[in-house]
Write a protein that holds these residues in place. Structure first.
Motif, PDB file in Angstrom:
ATOM      1  N   THR A 129       0.841  -1.193   0.000  1.00 11.08           N
ATOM      2  CA  THR A 129       0.000   0.000   0.000  1.00 11.08           C
ATOM      3  C   THR A 129       0.876   1.244   0.000  1.00 11.08           C
ATOM      4  O   THR A 129       2.102   1.168   0.192  1.00 11.08           O
ATOM      5  N   GLY A 130       0.244   2.398  -0.195  1.00 12.86           N
ATOM      6  CA  GLY A 130       0.997   3.644  -0.120  1.00 12.86           C
ATOM      7  C   GLY A 130       1.640   3.835   1.240  1.00 12.86           C
ATOM      8  O   GLY A 130       2.773   4.306   1.354  1.00 12.86           O
ATOM      9  N   ASP A 131       0.931   3.445   2.303  1.00 10.31           N
ATOM     10  CA  ASP A 131       1.493   3.540   3.652  1.00 10.31           C
ATOM     11  C   ASP A 131       2.641   2.550   3.838  1.00 10.31           C
ATOM     12  O   ASP A 131       3.631   2.858   4.513  1.00 10.31           O
ATOM     13  N   ASP A 132       2.497   1.351   3.263  1.00 15.14           N
ATOM     14  CA  ASP A 132       3.588   0.372   3.342  1.00 15.14           C
ATOM     15  C   ASP A 132       4.864   0.947   2.746  1.00 15.14           C
ATOM     16  O   ASP A 132       5.969   0.746   3.269  1.00 15.14           O
ATOM     17  N   TYR A 133       4.701   1.644   1.619  1.00 18.21           N
ATOM     18  CA  TYR A 133       5.883   2.225   0.976  1.00 18.21           C
ATOM     19  C   TYR A 133       6.574   3.220   1.910  1.00 18.21           C
ATOM     20  O   TYR A 133       7.807   3.208   2.047  1.00 18.21           O
ATOM     21  N   LEU A 138      10.456   2.610   1.855  1.00 14.98           N
ATOM     22  CA  LEU A 138      11.325   3.782   1.763  1.00 14.98           C
ATOM     23  C   LEU A 138      12.403   3.790   2.849  1.00 14.98           C
ATOM     24  O   LEU A 138      13.574   4.044   2.553  1.00 14.98           O
ATOM     25  N   PRO A 139      12.071   3.510   4.130  1.00 13.41           N
ATOM     26  CA  PRO A 139      13.143   3.422   5.136  1.00 13.41           C
ATOM     27  C   PRO A 139      14.181   2.348   4.790  1.00 13.41           C
ATOM     28  O   PRO A 139      15.375   2.532   5.024  1.00 13.41           O
ATOM     29  N   TYR A 140      13.720   1.226   4.222  1.00 12.92           N
ATOM     30  CA  TYR A 140      14.659   0.173   3.801  1.00 12.92           C
ATOM     31  C   TYR A 140      15.596   0.702   2.719  1.00 12.92           C
ATOM     32  O   TYR A 140      16.817   0.487   2.775  1.00 12.92           O
ATOM     33  N   LEU A 141      15.042   1.410   1.720  1.00  8.92           N
ATOM     34  CA  LEU A 141      15.869   1.943   0.645  1.00  8.92           C
ATOM     35  C   LEU A 141      16.900   2.936   1.160  1.00  8.92           C
ATOM     36  O   LEU A 141      18.049   2.955   0.711  1.00  8.92           O
ATOM     37  N   LYS A 142      16.504   3.755   2.126  1.00  8.54           N
ATOM     38  CA  LYS A 142      17.411   4.760   2.663  1.00  8.54           C
ATOM     39  C   LYS A 142      18.588   4.133   3.420  1.00  8.54           C
ATOM     40  O   LYS A 142      19.643   4.742   3.543  1.00  8.54           O
ATOM     41  N   LYS A 290      -1.699   4.219  -4.531  1.00  3.73           N
ATOM     42  CA  LYS A 290      -2.123   2.949  -5.115  1.00  3.73           C
ATOM     43  C   LYS A 290      -1.417   1.760  -4.459  1.00  3.73           C
ATOM     44  O   LYS A 290      -0.224   1.811  -4.168  1.00  3.73           O
ATOM     45  N   THR A 291      -2.183   0.686  -4.211  1.00  3.63           N
ATOM     46  CA  THR A 291      -1.565  -0.562  -3.772  1.00  3.63           C
ATOM     47  C   THR A 291      -0.904  -1.223  -4.980  1.00  3.63           C
ATOM     48  O   THR A 291      -1.567  -1.481  -5.995  1.00  3.63           O
ATOM     49  N   LEU A 292       0.386  -1.447  -4.892  1.00  2.00           N
ATOM     50  CA  LEU A 292       1.148  -2.048  -5.984  1.00  2.00           C
ATOM     51  C   LEU A 292       1.589  -3.450  -5.573  1.00  2.00           C
ATOM     52  O   LEU A 292       2.124  -3.642  -4.478  1.00  2.00           O
ATOM     53  N   LEU A 304      11.908  -9.677   3.623  1.00  2.00           N
ATOM     54  CA  LEU A 304      12.088  -9.937   5.057  1.00  2.00           C
ATOM     55  C   LEU A 304      11.627  -8.750   5.900  1.00  2.00           C
ATOM     56  O   LEU A 304      11.099  -8.934   6.998  1.00  2.00           O
ATOM     57  N   GLU A 305      11.826  -7.533   5.372  1.00  2.00           N
ATOM     58  CA  GLU A 305      11.330  -6.345   6.071  1.00  2.00           C
ATOM     59  C   GLU A 305       9.805  -6.357   6.149  1.00  2.00           C
ATOM     60  O   GLU A 305       9.220  -5.987   7.171  1.00  2.00           O
ATOM     61  N   PHE A 306       9.162  -6.782   5.074  1.00  2.00           N
ATOM     62  CA  PHE A 306       7.699  -6.864   5.077  1.00  2.00           C
ATOM     63  C   PHE A 306       7.213  -7.944   6.037  1.00  2.00           C
ATOM     64  O   PHE A 306       6.210  -7.756   6.739  1.00  2.00           O
ATOM     65  N   VAL A 307       7.907  -9.078   6.071  1.00  2.00           N
ATOM     66  CA  VAL A 307       7.533 -10.149   7.006  1.00  2.00           C
ATOM     67  C   VAL A 307       7.623  -9.634   8.436  1.00  2.00           C
ATOM     68  O   VAL A 307       6.725  -9.848   9.261  1.00  2.00           O
ATOM     69  N   LYS A 308       8.708  -8.923   8.733  1.00  2.00           N
ATOM     70  CA  LYS A 308       8.898  -8.370  10.072  1.00  2.00           C
ATOM     71  C   LYS A 308       7.810  -7.346  10.410  1.00  2.00           C
ATOM     72  O   LYS A 308       7.270  -7.344  11.520  1.00  2.00           O
ATOM     73  N   ALA A 309       7.491  -6.486   9.448  1.00  2.00           N
ATOM     74  CA  ALA A 309       6.469  -5.464   9.686  1.00  2.00           C
ATOM     75  C   ALA A 309       5.095  -6.094   9.885  1.00  2.00           C
ATOM     76  O   ALA A 309       4.319  -5.665  10.749  1.00  2.00           O
TER      77      ALA A 309
END
Length: 316
Positions: A129-133, A138-142, A290-292, A304-309
């Motif tokens: 989702t937009g919030d997921d990003y 985004l924190p992961y990318l940074k 938008k949910t992508l 793995l970041e998504f699994v943790k979240a």
């Protein structure tokens, strides 16, 4: 949230290293990362003697061509019979070595990210989702140390200048167009071109808004015109799309021949450029909300970041 610190972080280094190889003589195979019989390709983790760094080597059987097929189907090609049944027979053929070439791609030095990327693993679909990003991606990318100096080498004319088919130098809407390394430039039905924008503050589909419509339309129209002029491929024979998640975070657009089943050109990875433009026209911040859906391997750090979240959310 400003992306300026991230775009600066991704721009490291200012030189082109000479990593040219002339043979596999000194390559020691560590393991086969992935074998793809359907595409006649293999992905290998290896190390060259005298060098401490890892390498990823991709070897692919090149397609047949009209120029060489008569030579392949000649008396010089010996056959070994496997099976005969009535009018059907299967054989192994052994053409002359010069007709049995391969295409090799060498990534050196290869990081752990490259090795993970090309390792055969279970895959998962992520609905971001937009919030997921904002909260996860985004924190992961940074936090990552992405190395895309090779992109800037192209834009700054430090490398691959002879491969650039077309350039619009405008810093806001301009781009360079060149063949992807997956294409040998011999077989037109495997055509694969990349348009890399000059702007460095647009990392992916998520960043695109109404502000970027002139750039996207410019890439679409001038990219198609350049391909038509150079290769005679009509616009209704070309598939044009963006990847999400992209393999590197600097906005680029893929142009492939419709007959070519290019890696990453299917649902779950590819988003048609015309659809992207239409969606932004309807709503400027469409791709911020938008949910992508994208596909990630099980060992992908972002997965793995998504699994943790998700675990943290369920725990709460």
């Amino acid at each position: 949230m400003s992306l300026e610190p991230l775009s600066k972080k991704l721009c490291k280094g200012d030189h082109v290293e000479n990593n040219e190889f002339t043979s596999f003589k000194n390559l020691n195979v560590v393991r086969i990362l992935q074998d793809k019989p359907e595409s006649k390709a293999a992905f290998i983790h290896g190390r060259f003697e005298g060098r401490d760094e890892d390498a990823v080597v991709i070897v692919e059987k090149t397609p047949f061509s009209a120029e060489t097929i008569q030579q392949v189907l000649s008396s010089d090609t010996t056959l070994t019979t496997h099976h005969i049944n009535d009018i059907y027979g299967t054989y192994s053929g052994y053409p002359k070595p010069e007709l049995n070439d391969i295409k090799a791609t060498i990534i050196f030095p290869a990081t752990e990210k490259h090795i993970i990327k090309y390792t055969d693993q279970p895959i998962h679909a992520i609905n971001e989702t937009g919030d997921d990003y904002k909260i996860v991606t985004l924190p992961y990318l940074k936090k990552q140390d992405f190395h895309i100096q090779w992109v800037y080498n192209i834009l700054e004319k430090k490398a691959e200048t002879e491969r650039v088919l077309f350039e619009d130098p405008d810093p806001k809407i301009g781009f360079v167009l060149l063949p992807d390394m997956k294409w040998d430039k011999k077989h037109m039905e495997n055509m694969y071109m990349l348009a890399i924008c000059h702007r460095r503050d647009v990392l992916s589909l998520r960043d695109l808004t109404e502000e970027h419509l002139p750039m996207l339309r410019n890439i679409l129209s001038k990219g198609l015109n350049a391909i038509k002029e150079a290769y005679g491929v009509n616009e209704d024979q070309v598939k044009i799309y963006l990847h999400y998640q992209p393999s590197y975070y600097h906005l680029h657009v893929h142009f492939t021949h419709l007959k070519f089943n290019a890696p990453g050109s299917s649902v779950g990875k590819a988003y048609l450029l015309t659809d992207v433009i239409d969606n932004i026209v309807l709503m400027s911040n469409y791709y911020q909300g938008k949910t992508l859906t994208f596909v990630a391997t099980e060992a992908d750090p972002l997965y793995l970041e998504f699994v943790k979240a998700r675990k943290a959310t369920n725990h709460d």
